[in-house]
Design a protein around this motif. Sequence first.
Motif, short mmCIF file in Angstrom:
data_model
loop_
_atom_site.label_atom_id
_atom_site.label_comp_id
_atom_site.label_asym_id
_atom_site.label_seq_id
_atom_site.Cartn_x
_atom_site.Cartn_y
_atom_site.Cartn_z
N SER A 221 -9.51 -0.78 -0.33
CA SER A 221 -8.62 -1.91 -0.57
C SER A 221 -8.08 -1.84 -1.98
O SER A 221 -8.62 -1.15 -2.84
CB SER A 221 -9.33 -3.24 -0.34
N LEU A 222 -7.00 -2.56 -2.18
CA LEU A 222 -6.37 -2.69 -3.48
C LEU A 222 -6.24 -4.18 -3.76
O LEU A 222 -5.73 -4.92 -2.91
CB LEU A 222 -4.98 -2.04 -3.45
N ARG A 223 -6.74 -4.59 -4.90
CA ARG A 223 -6.65 -6.00 -5.29
C ARG A 223 -5.76 -6.07 -6.53
O ARG A 223 -5.98 -5.34 -7.49
CB ARG A 223 -8.03 -6.56 -5.58
N GLU A 224 -4.75 -6.96 -6.48
CA GLU A 224 -3.77 -7.02 -7.56
C GLU A 224 -3.34 -8.45 -7.81
O GLU A 224 -3.27 -9.25 -6.88
CB GLU A 224 -2.55 -6.17 -7.20
N LEU A 225 -3.02 -8.74 -9.07
CA LEU A 225 -2.33 -9.97 -9.44
C LEU A 225 -0.90 -9.55 -9.74
O LEU A 225 -0.64 -8.86 -10.72
CB LEU A 225 -2.96 -10.62 -10.66
N LEU B 102 -4.06 -4.54 -11.62
CA LEU B 102 -5.12 -4.26 -10.64
C LEU B 102 -6.36 -5.03 -11.03
O LEU B 102 -6.68 -5.17 -12.21
CB LEU B 102 -5.40 -2.77 -10.56
N ARG B 103 -7.07 -5.52 -10.03
CA ARG B 103 -8.31 -6.26 -10.24
C ARG B 103 -9.46 -5.44 -9.69
O ARG B 103 -9.31 -4.74 -8.71
CB ARG B 103 -8.26 -7.60 -9.49
N GLY B 104 -10.62 -5.56 -10.33
CA GLY B 104 -11.87 -4.92 -9.93
C GLY B 104 -11.80 -4.16 -8.71
O GLY B 104 -12.20 -3.55 -7.99
#
Length: 134
Positions: free
Chosen positions: A111-115, A132-134
């Motif tokens: 997965s890719l987590r982004e703000l 990018l987040r953790g």
Amino acid sequence: MTSSSSRCPCCSGLTFEECCGPVHRGERAAATAEQLMRSRFSAFALGDADHLLRSWHRSTRPDRLELDPDVRWYRLDVLATSAGGPFDATGAVEFEAFHRPTRRGDGEPGSLRELSRFVRGDEGWQYVDGDLRG
């Protein structure tokens, strides 16, 4: 592409025609930053690099974009939004997008987590950049 009665790849629960389809075709502008972000996820899922480039702010947009054909984006979770409404000039959307390799691709699911940050101007909502987040 997807059929008009298929569920939208952005996981809104609506059909593609009710959700991201008109935004992809330029028939309707995204009303909110979240709606644009969802349409961009759908573009990744469908391999629509043209929509991604059109919806990318000119100050940060690359000259060209090559999508990885060996990655299949299949789920989007919107985690938080800040501003980004019809009367706002800026907005942010935090999300997690899930992927897995295609049948012919190598690699692991992930997965890719982004703000992501968005601005609204004469061309409607546009993606600026993201962290990018953790």
